[in-house]
Scaffold this motif. Structure first.
Motif, PDB file in Angstrom:
ATOM      1  N   LEU A 111      76.217  51.572  51.813  1.00  0.00           N
ATOM      2  CA  LEU A 111      76.304  52.768  50.968  1.00  0.00           C
ATOM      3  C   LEU A 111      74.920  53.208  50.507  1.00  0.00           C
ATOM      4  O   LEU A 111      74.636  54.418  50.438  1.00  0.00           O
ATOM      5  N   GLN A 155      73.239  56.635  51.205  1.00  0.00           N
ATOM      6  CA  GLN A 155      72.689  57.444  50.136  1.00  0.00           C
ATOM      7  C   GLN A 155      71.234  57.823  50.417  1.00  0.00           C
ATOM      8  O   GLN A 155      70.820  58.987  50.212  1.00  0.00           O
ATOM      9  N   ARG A 192      71.232  60.396  53.055  1.00  0.00           N
ATOM     10  CA  ARG A 192      71.622  61.694  52.484  1.00  0.00           C
ATOM     11  C   ARG A 192      70.460  62.328  51.715  1.00  0.00           C
ATOM     12  O   ARG A 192      70.207  63.535  51.845  1.00  0.00           O
ATOM     13  N   GLU A 236      76.832  65.906  56.396  1.00  0.00           N
ATOM     14  CA  GLU A 236      76.910  65.164  55.142  1.00  0.00           C
ATOM     15  C   GLU A 236      78.357  64.993  54.689  1.00  0.00           C
ATOM     16  O   GLU A 236      78.770  63.916  54.231  1.00  0.00           O
ATOM     17  N   SER A 237      79.143  66.062  54.826  1.00  0.00           N
ATOM     18  CA  SER A 237      80.561  65.953  54.430  1.00  0.00           C
ATOM     19  C   SER A 237      81.287  64.941  55.311  1.00  0.00           C
ATOM     20  O   SER A 237      82.099  64.144  54.834  1.00  0.00           O
ATOM     21  N   ARG A 243      79.889  62.383  56.781  1.00  0.00           N
ATOM     22  CA  ARG A 243      79.434  61.044  56.381  1.00  0.00           C
ATOM     23  C   ARG A 243      80.146  60.586  55.111  1.00  0.00           C
ATOM     24  O   ARG A 243      80.560  59.419  54.993  1.00  0.00           O
ATOM     25  N   TYR A 244      80.284  61.509  54.136  1.00  0.00           N
ATOM     26  CA  TYR A 244      81.024  61.158  52.922  1.00  0.00           C
ATOM     27  C   TYR A 244      82.465  60.806  53.233  1.00  0.00           C
ATOM     28  O   TYR A 244      83.031  59.840  52.699  1.00  0.00           O
ATOM     29  N   ALA A 250      82.509  57.386  54.815  1.00  0.00           N
ATOM     30  CA  ALA A 250      82.338  56.325  53.816  1.00  0.00           C
ATOM     31  C   ALA A 250      83.616  56.131  53.003  1.00  0.00           C
ATOM     32  O   ALA A 250      84.021  55.000  52.709  1.00  0.00           O
ATOM     33  N   ARG A 251      84.266  57.262  52.637  1.00  0.00           N
ATOM     34  CA  ARG A 251      85.520  57.150  51.886  1.00  0.00           C
ATOM     35  C   ARG A 251      86.597  56.468  52.705  1.00  0.00           C
ATOM     36  O   ARG A 251      87.353  55.616  52.203  1.00  0.00           O
TER      37      ARG A 251
END
Length: 623
Positions: free
Chosen positions: A347, A351, A354, A454-455, A457-458, A461-462
């Motif tokens: 993470l 981060q 990002r 980025e979305s 990747r988020y 990760a979620r």
């Protein structure tokens, strides 16, 4: 942890105690003495020449622990037979060697533990320590041991003191040695305000429970097998047997009850003036016992069932099993902690990625702004040049009007050229504007692509976090399922054993019922035969009464005495077919027949005497 590992832990302390210079080596003479003492306490023959032959190729210098291990395994540990020696004697030998060197205390201090208590804590430490050398005990095991001691003293465990102790810089977080542990116990922080006798009793109880494999101890009332009377006994439960003694000192052993998979424990109703009763059933006997209260009965029945379960599972020690489970839990917690750290690192990397992408995006935006400013400046400069050119053309046009016609023609031609140049400049400006628009569209698409990335990747990760949570839930459900399956198997096995016991009891009851029926049939036949004999005897008695009455009838006055022949003729001898004669000839005649014959004879004698008396009286009355 097998017997060899337990012995090696104690012997390691003895070897290191002989290493006075802390060089990791011990002289051969000292190793000879240590080997001879080990052979004595382990009850195996000692070969004094074996050590010299084993190290014959070496010089006369000291021997390291790695060099001594092959000799120890080959000539000592391989010959050890479990049950032929007392493990406590080995521990006492090694404790005596290591305590002289490492256990130095202030004897005048009021908080210092007695020598016997320190030895027992040393044994418990060896049992709970990790299987790595030098031996240390992790903080979780230290907390477990202190909780057991506090529970034996019926006091509440203070976690603050232990946390303060492990927070010190001198204490290693990976574990503590036995000497640091004994120093902590001698400091009195954990046992402040408690009498030494209570501490000694608690340490002895924990020692017998963990090292001695004692699951439970206490007084119970036991019903005898022969005299069936109740006596109070001190019981000691281990995984293999249940022993009972006449007193708490355990000097006079009254018996052992061997526990195996065929044993079971049941709760009984109150009777014989005893309450809280239960029984332990084996293949050969049933032992009835009575506890002091319901809680004690529940504890005893649970402990006995645990001992039977350990025997069925092939385990010799409850605390060895618990220690392995705690170690597995610590390893699982360490794995989960490492996985969480790896996730946090991932993470953090995401981060950082990002943030780096955002910085790049900001740089792109800044570059776009600078390009837009440069384009505006270029456009303004082109407009200024166009205006200057137009002004110059107008000036030239005015001048051309003043010149001659020829000059006007040349000027028109030059004007056309200038207009063509201006047209080319306008087209170039349009192309530059279109290129600027395309560049802005490309920048917008790149920004949108970065934002979409980025979305994504988020979202990834979620999804990874959700997948990890679901995996943890699945693992917990799997563990619960395995525990439920194990519990179901144990219950099924217990029910199967109970059904087998009941079926055997039913077969035994049916067999006894068949024997009772056969005995009843034989008794009925005997009763019928006795009744038949009784009827025959009655018939014989009646027959003999009639015969006696005929023989003993008195002769009245004036009557002739019957002749001897007539009297014999009137008396009939019984034939061979007479049942009375068969009854008399039969050997071992019944008591009832004898009594009836005696009655007949006695009545016949009395009748004869009466008749004689009547006869004599009649003779006297004749004149």
């Amino acid at each position: 942890m097998d017997l060899r590992s337990e012995l090696l832990k104690s012997i390691w302390y003895g070897f290191t105690a002989l290493d006075l210079e802390k060089s990791g080596k011990v002289s051969k003479s000292q190793l000879k003495v240590l080997s001879h003492n080990l052979c004595t306490v382990l009850s195996i023959p000692h070969d004094p020449v074996a050590l010299e032959e084993h190290f014959r190729d070496d010089d006369d210098g000291p021997v390291s622990s790695q060099g001594y291990m092959p000799y120890l395994n080959k000539y000592i540990l391989d010959k050890v037979i479990e049950g032929s020696f007392i493990k406590e004697n080995v521990d006492e030998l090694c404790w005596t060697l290591t305590a002289k060197k490492n256990y130095q205390t202030d004897k005048t201090s009021s908080t210092v533990l007695p020598e016997r208590d320190a030895f027992r804590l040393w044994c418990i430490f060896n049992f709970l320590s990790e299987d790595k050398y030098p031996l240390v005990m992790v903080p979780d095991e230290v907390e477990y041991l202190l909780k057991k001691i506090c529970m034996a003293m019926t006091i509440e465990f203070n976690c603050v003191e232990l946390e303060d102790f492990f927070s010190q810089d001198s204490v290693q977080h990976s574990g503590i040695t036995v000497w640091v542990f004994l120093e902590m116990m001698n400091s009195g922080k954990m046992t402040r305000g408690i009498d030494k006798s209570i501490i000694s009793m608690a340490i002895e109880e924990v020692y017998r429970e963990i090292v001695g494999d004692v699951l439970k101890e206490g007084y119970l009332w036991k019903k005898g097998q022969l005299r069936r009377n109740w006596k109070e006994r001190w019981f000691t439960l281990r995984p293999s047997n249940l022993s009972y003694y006449s007193g708490e000192d355990r000097k006079d052993c009254q018996g052992h009850i061997v526990l195996d998979g065929n044993c079971c424990v049941e709760v009984l109703p109150d009777r014989d003036g005893k309450r809280c009763m239960f029984c332990l059933k084996t293949l050969s006997k049933t032992y009835e016992m009575s506890a002091s209260d319901t809680k004690q009965r529940q504890e005893w029945t649970t402990a006995i069932q645990t001992a039977i379960r350990l025997h069925v599972e092939g385990k010799t020690s409850l605390h060895k099993d618990l220690k392995m489970k705690r170690r597995e839990q610590r390893e699982q917690r360490e794995k989960r902690r490492q996985s969480k750290e790896e996730e946090l690192q991932k993470l953090r990397a995401l981060q950082e990625e990002r943030e780096r992408k955002l910085e790049e995006l900001e740089l792109l935006k800044e570059a776009q702004k600078q390009a837009q400013v440069l384009l505006e400046q270029d456009e303004q400069r082109r407009r200024q040049q166009h205006e200057q050119l137009q002004q110059a053309l107008e000036v030239q046009l005015r001048e051309a009007k003043e010149v001659s016609a020829e000059t006007r023609v040349s000027m028109q031609a030059e004007m056309a050229l200038k207009e063509e140049e201006a047209e080319r400049q306008r087209k170039r400006i349009q192309e530059l504007e279109e290129m600027q628009k395309r560049l802005e569209e490309a920048l917008q698409q790149e920004i949108k692509a970065r934002l979409d990335e980025e979305s994504f990747r988020y979202a990834q990760a979620r999804l990874l976090a959700e997948e990890e949570e679901k995996m943890k839930a699945l693992m917990s459900l799997q563990e619960e399922q395995e525990e439920y399956i194990l519990k179901t198997q144990r219950e099924k096995q217990e029910l199967k054993q109970e059904m087998e016991v009941k079926s055997r009891s039913l077969d035994e009851a049916q067999r006894q019922l068949e024997e009772v029926r056969a005995n009843r049939h034989r008794v009925d036949q005997d009763v019928v035969a006795a009744q038949r004999k009784h009827r025959q005897a009655s018939t014989n008695v009646k027959h003999w009464n009639v015969q006696m009455n005929r023989l003993m009838r008195p002769i009245g006055p004036g009557e002739k005495r019957p002749s001897l022949g007539s009297s014999f003729s009137s008396f009939q001898m019984p034939t061979q077919r007479d049942p009375g004669l068969r009854l008399r000839r039969r050997s071992g005649s019944e008591d009832q027949d004898e009594e009836s014959k005696e009655n007949v004879v006695s009545r016949a004698g009395s009748d004869l005497e009466k008749r004689h008396s009547h006869k004599s009286n009649g003779d006297m009355d004749i004149p």
